[in-house]
Design an enzyme around this catalytic site. Sequence first.
Site, short mmCIF file in Angstrom:
data_model
loop_
_atom_site.label_atom_id
_atom_site.label_comp_id
_atom_site.label_asym_id
_atom_site.label_seq_id
_atom_site.Cartn_x
_atom_site.Cartn_y
_atom_site.Cartn_z
N LEU A 64 -25.59 13.50 2.60
CA LEU A 64 -26.30 13.88 3.83
C LEU A 64 -27.48 14.80 3.54
CD1 LEU A 64 -23.15 14.73 6.03
CD2 LEU A 64 -24.68 12.76 6.32
N LYS A 66 -29.28 17.59 0.18
CA LYS A 66 -29.21 18.01 -1.22
C LYS A 66 -29.99 19.30 -1.40
CE LYS A 66 -29.59 15.59 -5.61
NZ LYS A 66 -30.12 14.38 -6.23
N GLY A 67 -29.56 20.16 -2.29
CA GLY A 67 -30.30 21.38 -2.59
C GLY A 67 -30.10 21.75 -4.04
N THR A 68 -30.83 22.76 -4.47
CA THR A 68 -30.70 23.19 -5.85
C THR A 68 -29.29 23.70 -6.12
OG1 THR A 68 -32.97 23.91 -5.64
CG2 THR A 68 -31.79 24.66 -7.58
N GLY A 70 -26.56 22.68 -4.60
CA GLY A 70 -25.49 21.74 -4.34
C GLY A 70 -25.91 20.62 -3.42
N LYS A 71 -24.95 20.10 -2.68
CA LYS A 71 -25.23 18.95 -1.82
C LYS A 71 -24.24 18.95 -0.66
CE LYS A 71 -22.09 16.18 -4.56
NZ LYS A 71 -21.66 14.91 -5.04
N LYS A 87 -19.57 20.45 2.01
CA LYS A 87 -20.67 21.15 1.35
C LYS A 87 -20.22 21.57 -0.04
CE LYS A 87 -24.26 24.59 1.91
NZ LYS A 87 -25.14 25.27 2.85
N ASP A 179 -32.48 32.21 7.48
CA ASP A 179 -33.03 30.94 7.01
C ASP A 179 -33.20 29.97 8.19
OD1 ASP A 179 -34.07 29.25 5.10
OD2 ASP A 179 -32.13 28.58 4.32
N1 LIG Z 1 -22.39 19.12 8.88
C1 LIG Z 1 -23.44 18.34 8.60
N2 LIG Z 1 -23.61 17.16 9.21
C2 LIG Z 1 -24.68 16.37 8.92
N3 LIG Z 1 -25.64 16.71 8.04
C3 LIG Z 1 -25.53 17.88 7.40
C4 LIG Z 1 -24.43 18.75 7.64
N4 LIG Z 1 -24.58 19.85 6.87
C5 LIG Z 1 -25.73 19.68 6.19
N5 LIG Z 1 -26.31 18.50 6.49
C6 LIG Z 1 -27.58 17.98 5.94
O1 LIG Z 1 -27.73 18.48 4.64
C7 LIG Z 1 -28.89 19.32 4.56
C8 LIG Z 1 -28.63 20.48 3.62
O2 LIG Z 1 -27.55 21.24 4.14
P1 LIG Z 1 -27.51 22.83 4.01
O3 LIG Z 1 -28.70 23.40 4.72
O4 LIG Z 1 -26.19 23.32 4.47
O5 LIG Z 1 -27.66 22.94 2.44
P2 LIG Z 1 -28.49 23.98 1.59
O6 LIG Z 1 -28.39 23.55 0.17
O7 LIG Z 1 -28.00 25.34 1.94
O8 LIG Z 1 -29.99 23.76 2.13
P3 LIG Z 1 -31.23 24.79 2.11
O9 LIG Z 1 -31.46 25.15 0.70
O10 LIG Z 1 -32.37 23.97 2.70
O11 LIG Z 1 -30.90 25.94 3.01
C9 LIG Z 1 -29.20 19.73 6.01
O12 LIG Z 1 -30.57 20.02 6.18
C10 LIG Z 1 -28.77 18.48 6.76
O13 LIG Z 1 -29.79 17.51 6.75
#
Ligand SMILES: Nc1ncnc2c1ncn2[C@@H]1O[C@H](COP(=O)(O)OP(=O)(O)OP(=O)(O)O)[C@@H](O)[C@H]1O
Length: 420
Positions: A64, A66-68, A70-71, A87, A179
């Site tokens: 769904l 992706k980030g540095t 994790g995913k 997550k 954020d």
């Molecule tokens: N519960 C969920 N349902 C559907 N999509 C989700 C959900 N959680 C996250 N996503 C998708 O995954 C993306 C990344 O999630 P999240 O922001 O929690 O990760 P992150 O690695 O902390 O991102 P960032 O570095 O941008 O803050 C979200 O922008 C969204 O598109």
Amino acid sequence: MYERRERKNVRLQTRPRPRPSSRMNSSPHGSRASVDILEELQLIAAQNLERLDINKYYEVIRELGKGTYGKVDLVVHKIRGTKMALKFLRKKTTKLKSFLREYSISLYLSPCPFIINMYGIAFETDDYYVFAQEFAPAGDLFDIIPPQVGLPEAVAKRCVHQVAIGLDYLHCKKLVHRDIKPENILIFDRECRKVKLSDFGMTRRAGSPVKRVSGTIPYTAPELCDASRHEGFCVDASTDVWAFGVLLFCMLTGNFPWEKAMPSDAFYEEFVRWQRRRTGTVPSQWRRFTDEALRMFRRLLSVEQERRCSVKEVFSHFNHCWMLDTQNGNSSSGGPAGGAPPLDMSSSSSEEDVLVDRLKHQSLSPACAAAKGSVMMDTHYSSASTNSSPSSTGSYERVNRENNERGGRMLVATSIEICV
Ligand SMILES: Nc1ncnc2c1ncn2[C@@H]1O[C@H](COP(=O)(O)OP(=O)(O)OP(=O)(O)O)[C@@H](O)[C@H]1O
């Protein structure tokens, strides 16, 4: 690519904290201080964290996000058949403490219907720390904002209303999200009838000292962009309010108002001159808004941190039109969101006790959650839904601190594009 460099660069300074005990005292106002309950939730989660093989319990459907660090994967629980968003935070780049903090804060805030709900599931694999959230089927807000056009006013208001309640809930708990951006607002339908705030990886208690973040994004408040400040900051809700103001602009126009809130940015400088009443000329990219909307933006985007209003103030602006043009259904004052009073979302100390007690008696393992037949934490309030409609983004691009520093392909509002 997402990257949260701040996780790498910002560490909370250590300071003496009360040791969590099995029974915590209530605050003088009858509600336990978030510092106590968060410590307690973290402790319980740490004690119950199991190592498991993900394939035993989950079938991965697709990624769904992706980030540095994790995913996020959409999975189906093999026994229950429940769809969930898992997550994953990579152990290589995420400390256990950071994972426990994000998990505990997410859990603590999840009773609010405008904050992503949690399953009581957290575990570790060889490479990741993992927790489960409810799945938002329409993705995130970023995907539905039409570039250089923005959402219809009614849809934007419906969304803003829900985000504001969620954010206010967080601020009432003396927490700061840190954020706020469209990517962290999850949507359940493209009409934004149900919208929830998510991603509490950067959330900290108000007043916590943090070091300066390297890199800025368009949502970053000016006081955080100021490169000359090396001394660090105290976490404050006003930075969320600024980001919320920028978010509103993005939703309504499909553009960023500026690339960064710094004097070197001409769009920002033009805004500051108007904001400080050094000129009566409204900056070109702001001329599509009504006087009422401009008044609201002036309060949300006050350059002086201490003069910025609280997020609640947005509620008093719903009854007015925000956009001058009537294309895109922008003449609506916002439908059901319009003028609705903020809900009282503060949870009582007894609700917090229930949350802690339930966690104590519940394993965080997906096996246990399945056996008990529990889907969500029962403490979650029923999700209130509000109403309306939108679609995808482009002139404006997903940003993180890194790609913004690289210059990226991000566009900001230009007078040519927007001048009316
Ligand atoms: N519960 C969920 N349902 C559907 N999509 C989700 C959900 N959680 C996250 N996503 C998708 O995954 C993306 C990344 O999630 P999240 O922001 O929690 O990760 P992150 O690695 O902390 O991102 P960032 O570095 O941008 O803050 C979200 O922008 C969204 O598109």
